[in-house]
Design an enzyme around this catalytic site. Structure first.
Site, PDB file in Angstrom:
ATOM      1  N   GLY A  10     -12.734   7.018   4.382  1.00 37.53           N
ATOM      2  CA  GLY A  10     -11.448   7.713   4.254  1.00 37.53           C
ATOM      3  C   GLY A  10     -11.574   9.165   4.713  1.00 37.53           C
ATOM      4  O   GLY A  10     -10.760   9.654   5.509  1.00 37.53           O
ATOM      5  N   HIS A  11     -12.624   9.851   4.221  1.00 38.81           N
ATOM      6  CA  HIS A  11     -12.835  11.242   4.654  1.00 38.81           C
ATOM      7  C   HIS A  11     -13.130  11.302   6.153  1.00 38.81           C
ATOM      8  O   HIS A  11     -12.648  12.186   6.864  1.00 38.81           O
ATOM      9  CB  HIS A  11     -14.056  11.851   3.950  1.00 38.81           C
ATOM     10  CG  HIS A  11     -13.976  11.886   2.462  1.00 38.81           C
ATOM     11  ND1 HIS A  11     -14.791  11.132   1.647  1.00 38.81           N
ATOM     12  CD2 HIS A  11     -13.175  12.597   1.628  1.00 38.81           C
ATOM     13  CE1 HIS A  11     -14.513  11.384   0.383  1.00 38.81           C
ATOM     14  NE2 HIS A  11     -13.525  12.258   0.335  1.00 38.81           N
ATOM     15  N   GLN A  47     -10.627  21.375 -11.481  1.00 40.29           N
ATOM     16  CA  GLN A  47      -9.724  20.218 -11.487  1.00 40.29           C
ATOM     17  C   GLN A  47     -10.237  19.090 -12.370  1.00 40.29           C
ATOM     18  O   GLN A  47      -9.626  18.028 -12.421  1.00 40.29           O
ATOM     19  CB  GLN A  47      -9.439  19.740 -10.061  1.00 40.29           C
ATOM     20  CG  GLN A  47     -10.601  19.106  -9.326  1.00 40.29           C
ATOM     21  CD  GLN A  47     -10.264  18.859  -7.862  1.00 40.29           C
ATOM     22  OE1 GLN A  47     -10.279  19.769  -7.042  1.00 40.29           O
ATOM     23  NE2 GLN A  47      -9.931  17.624  -7.507  1.00 40.29           N
ATOM     24  N   GLY A  89      -5.538  12.974   2.593  1.00 40.38           N
ATOM     25  CA  GLY A  89      -5.316  11.537   2.633  1.00 40.38           C
ATOM     26  C   GLY A  89      -4.048  11.136   1.888  1.00 40.38           C
ATOM     27  O   GLY A  89      -3.742  11.691   0.825  1.00 40.38           O
ATOM     28  N   GLN A  90      -3.358  10.135   2.442  1.00 39.75           N
ATOM     29  CA  GLN A  90      -2.183   9.585   1.734  1.00 39.75           C
ATOM     30  C   GLN A  90      -2.596   8.863   0.463  1.00 39.75           C
ATOM     31  O   GLN A  90      -1.786   8.641  -0.419  1.00 39.75           O
ATOM     32  CB  GLN A  90      -1.463   8.582   2.639  1.00 39.75           C
ATOM     33  CG  GLN A  90      -0.496   9.219   3.590  1.00 39.75           C
ATOM     34  CD  GLN A  90       0.093   8.212   4.568  1.00 39.75           C
ATOM     35  OE1 GLN A  90      -0.230   7.034   4.530  1.00 39.75           O
ATOM     36  NE2 GLN A  90       0.932   8.694   5.451  1.00 39.75           N
ATOM     37  N   GLN A 139      -1.185  14.116  -5.113  1.00 39.57           N
ATOM     38  CA  GLN A 139      -1.821  15.356  -4.651  1.00 39.57           C
ATOM     39  C   GLN A 139      -1.195  15.816  -3.323  1.00 39.57           C
ATOM     40  O   GLN A 139      -0.888  17.001  -3.147  1.00 39.57           O
ATOM     41  CB  GLN A 139      -3.318  15.107  -4.473  1.00 39.57           C
ATOM     42  CG  GLN A 139      -4.053  16.223  -3.760  1.00 39.57           C
ATOM     43  CD  GLN A 139      -5.549  16.013  -3.734  1.00 39.57           C
ATOM     44  OE1 GLN A 139      -6.225  16.264  -4.730  1.00 39.57           O
ATOM     45  NE2 GLN A 139      -6.103  15.579  -2.618  1.00 39.57           N
ATOM     46  N   SER A 186     -12.705   5.123  -2.280  1.00 45.13           N
ATOM     47  CA  SER A 186     -12.734   6.300  -3.143  1.00 45.13           C
ATOM     48  C   SER A 186     -14.146   6.478  -3.683  1.00 45.13           C
ATOM     49  O   SER A 186     -14.831   5.485  -3.973  1.00 45.13           O
ATOM     50  CB  SER A 186     -11.758   6.093  -4.314  1.00 45.13           C
ATOM     51  OG  SER A 186     -12.030   7.030  -5.329  1.00 45.13           O
TER      52      SER A 186
HETATM   53  O1  PAF Z   1      -8.932  15.208  -2.796  1.00 46.50           O
HETATM   54  C1  PAF Z   1      -9.963  15.841  -3.099  1.00 46.50           C
HETATM   55  O2  PAF Z   1     -11.083  15.440  -2.782  1.00 46.50           O
HETATM   56  C2  PAF Z   1      -9.831  17.146  -3.864  1.00 46.50           C
HETATM   57  O3  PAF Z   1      -8.818  17.088  -4.815  1.00 46.50           O
HETATM   58  C3  PAF Z   1      -9.653  18.365  -2.952  1.00 46.50           C
HETATM   59  C4  PAF Z   1      -8.330  18.303  -2.198  1.00 46.50           C
HETATM   60  C5  PAF Z   1     -10.800  18.452  -1.955  1.00 46.50           C
HETATM   61  C6  PAF Z   1      -9.634  19.649  -3.798  1.00 46.50           C
HETATM   62  O4  PAF Z   1     -10.826  19.801  -4.487  1.00 46.50           O
END
Ligand code: PAF
Length: 222
Positions: free
Chosen positions: A40-41, A65, A151-152, A157, A189
């Protein structure tokens, strides 16, 4: 073989590189991540490579977070593997600040979300989206991107960040990449590694149910 991305730890260094490229007319693409990179990344990084002249992937596990008792300490970290994957894609920069660099002594300011943060995932994770928007704002300020790729998969987010970009007037274009899935349909994920066989089967059912609802809607069902 490419020697791999330049690794940048300091905000000031990152800003200096970005300003230099911008002054030379190059478009900078940012892919924010918490590392432990999966397909995904990488699909976002590929998108960034095709739409930008220089690509920065940030690798930062953001403490603000994670709520109390969540998996900040145990969140999967795989630095060497991540760097090898980014080198293979030809990514130019990895921005990997320390926690002290992004949250320096005297740090006293947060981006607070008051739209869309208290439903879905946010309903059980109070403060989570304030942590996300705060770190994303810091990453934008450090990397000064023209384009930022999310990502969708993390739909809540993505919507919250889209609103933040608009309401705080960040001068960048937000690009959303499609969800990449495992063979059984589960969205890729980093936290899938936590699922046992039972959870995994349930997660797959959720995807099947949502797809069925989507198809029914397309067929006119209301
Ligand atoms: O989606 C993520 O991996 C995180 O929430 C992000 C956007 C990198 C912020 O830490």
């Amino acid at each position: 073989m490419s020697r791999g991305p330049e690794i940048i730890r300091a905000v000031a260094d990152m800003q200096a590189w970005s300003r230099g490229h911008r002054e030379a007319g190059r478009r900078i693409g940012l892919v924010p991540t918490m590392g432990n990179l999966h397909e995904g990344h990488l699909s976002l990084a590929r998108m960034a490579m095709s739409e930008s002249d220089r690509v920065v992937v940030s690798l930062f596990v953001n403490p603000t977070q994670f709520g109390p008792g969540e998996d900040y300490e145990s969140y999967p970290r795989s630095w060497d593997e991540d760097l090898a994957k980014l080198r293979d894609l030809g990514v130019h920069y990895v921005f990997a600040p320390t926690v002290e660099e992004l949250y320096p002594a005297g740090d006293s300011t947060r981006v607070t979300v008051n739209w869309g943060q208290d439903v879905l995932c946010g309903a059980t994770r109070p403060g989570h989206f304030d942590g996300v928007t705060t770190v994303v704002a810091k990453l934008f300020n450090a990397t000064i991107p023209d384009l930022a790729f999310f990502g969708q998969k993390d739909a809540q987010q993505a919507l919250i960040i889209r609103r933040m970009v608009r309401t705080l007037a960040f001068p960048l274009v937000l690009r959303l990449g499609e969800t990449v899935r495992e063979a059984d349909g589960l969205a890729k994920s980093s936290r899938n590694a936590y699922l046992n066989a039972g959870d995994r089967a349930k997660a797959q059912t959720l995807n099947l149910a949502l797809s069925a609802v989507g198809s029914a809607l397309e067929m006119g069902e209301r």
